[in-house]
Design a protein around this motif. Structure first.
Motif, short mmCIF file in Angstrom:
data_model
loop_
_atom_site.label_atom_id
_atom_site.label_comp_id
_atom_site.label_asym_id
_atom_site.label_seq_id
_atom_site.Cartn_x
_atom_site.Cartn_y
_atom_site.Cartn_z
N GLU A 77 0.61 -1.24 -0.10
CA GLU A 77 -0.59 0.16 0.07
C GLU A 77 0.80 1.21 -0.01
OE1 GLU A 77 -3.64 1.34 2.14
OE2 GLU A 77 -2.17 1.14 3.32
N PHE A 78 2.12 1.45 0.82
CA PHE A 78 2.92 2.41 0.22
C PHE A 78 3.24 2.86 -0.84
CE2 PHE A 78 7.10 4.08 1.00
CZ PHE A 78 7.53 5.18 1.89
N PHE A 79 3.67 1.53 -1.58
CA PHE A 79 4.01 1.77 -2.51
C PHE A 79 2.90 2.70 -3.60
CE2 PHE A 79 7.69 -0.66 -1.52
CZ PHE A 79 8.77 -0.18 -1.92
N ILE A 80 1.54 2.08 -2.99
CA ILE A 80 0.59 2.06 -4.10
C ILE A 80 0.18 4.22 -3.60
CG2 ILE A 80 -1.83 2.37 -4.35
CD1 ILE A 80 -1.41 -0.80 -4.47
N PHE A 86 3.27 10.75 -6.64
CA PHE A 86 4.20 11.13 -7.84
C PHE A 86 2.88 11.25 -9.64
CE2 PHE A 86 6.28 10.27 -11.62
CZ PHE A 86 7.76 11.04 -11.58
N GLY A 87 2.25 10.15 -8.87
CA GLY A 87 0.97 9.89 -10.96
C GLY A 87 -0.07 11.20 -11.40
N ILE A 88 -0.12 11.30 -9.80
CA ILE A 88 -1.48 12.54 -10.02
C ILE A 88 -0.78 14.38 -10.31
CG2 ILE A 88 -1.62 12.74 -7.38
CD1 ILE A 88 -4.24 12.34 -9.60
N TYR A 89 0.17 14.20 -9.41
CA TYR A 89 1.32 15.60 -9.74
C TYR A 89 1.67 15.60 -11.14
CZ TYR A 89 -0.95 17.59 -4.80
OH TYR A 89 -0.66 17.89 -4.67
N LEU A 90 2.10 14.52 -11.31
CA LEU A 90 3.00 14.66 -12.85
C LEU A 90 1.61 14.86 -14.17
CD1 LEU A 90 4.95 11.83 -14.75
CD2 LEU A 90 2.89 12.17 -15.98
N LEU A 151 7.23 18.34 -12.09
CA LEU A 151 7.85 18.38 -13.12
C LEU A 151 8.25 17.46 -13.70
CD1 LEU A 151 10.47 19.78 -13.74
CD2 LEU A 151 12.27 19.32 -11.84
N VAL A 152 8.64 15.89 -13.71
CA VAL A 152 9.19 15.27 -14.72
C VAL A 152 7.71 15.63 -15.72
CG1 VAL A 152 8.31 12.80 -14.98
CG2 VAL A 152 10.15 13.83 -12.88
N GLY A 153 6.67 15.41 -15.65
CA GLY A 153 5.62 15.71 -16.37
C GLY A 153 5.20 16.66 -17.31
N ILE A 154 5.94 18.02 -17.18
CA ILE A 154 5.98 19.04 -17.16
C ILE A 154 7.32 18.89 -18.24
CG2 ILE A 154 7.37 21.85 -16.87
CD1 ILE A 154 5.44 21.11 -14.68
N LEU A 155 8.45 18.23 -18.42
CA LEU A 155 9.71 18.34 -18.64
C LEU A 155 9.49 17.23 -20.18
CD1 LEU A 155 12.59 18.22 -15.79
CD2 LEU A 155 12.17 19.98 -17.16
N ILE A 156 8.41 16.38 -19.49
CA ILE A 156 8.15 15.61 -20.58
C ILE A 156 7.09 15.91 -21.49
CG2 ILE A 156 6.76 13.45 -21.39
CD1 ILE A 156 7.67 12.23 -18.78
N LEU A 157 6.24 16.75 -21.18
CA LEU A 157 5.66 17.68 -21.97
C LEU A 157 6.29 18.59 -22.95
CD1 LEU A 157 2.45 18.54 -23.19
CD2 LEU A 157 2.59 20.52 -21.06
#
Length: 172
Positions: A77-80, A86-90, A151-157
């Protein structure tokens, strides 16, 4: 491409608002209300990957996380939960960047920096709000994780937008 993004700008703002509403609702719930441990106990009863997971251990927010310390289901659950952070903020970073694209399309630095700072501020507010909820603990580490996801999402975009622009320029 620019006109296409401009016409969709309201949709991107709508998605930003929808994500924030989900985050606000989620941080209003106690841990007991949102735990996935009963679901995991039911559907992962055979404890898949137990051997591999039992060899993993690390410190997060001053607490040592491991199968031995937390038990298999809480460790999964910790990993989820952290993956969800991470995913929602991406996604939030991507949609903020797209919503602000028309303002900063000529300045890649601002196109990255402004949405990232907005997402980081929203992450800090979300952790503060979570701290007002019973049975929840606001963590600076979660703000850092959220900010990194944005930041990862923004950089990919921005990389994708750059490659699209470059391709369009070559075809003219």
């Amino acid at each position: 491409m620019d006109n296409s993004l401009k016409t969709k700008q309201k949709w991107f703002w709508g998605l930003v608002v929808a994500i924030e509403a989900i985050l606000f609702y989620s941080s209003s719930m106690t841990y007991k209300e949102q735990t996935s441990v009963p679901f995991l106990e039911k559907y992962l009863a055979g404890k898949p990957f137990y051997n591999a997971l039992s060899k993993i251990g690390f410190t997060y927010s001053g607490k040592y996380q491991s199968v031995e310390n937390d038990g298999y289901f809480k460790f999964v659950e910790f990993f989820i939960r952290k993956g969800a952070h991470f995913g929602i903020y991406l996604l939030l970073g991507v949609f903020l960047c797209l919503a602000l694209y028309t303002y900063f399309k000529k300045n890649f630095v601002l196109m990255i920096f402004i949405p990232w700072m907005v997402a980081t501020g929203l992450a800090a507010f979300d952790e503060f709000h979570q701290g007002l909820t019973g049975g929840r603990t606001p963590l600076v580490e979660d703000v850092i994780l959220d900010s990194t996801g944005a930041l990862v999402g923004i950089l990919i975009l921005v990389l994708v937008l750059y490659l699209i622009r470059r391709h369009e320029f070559k075809n003219k």
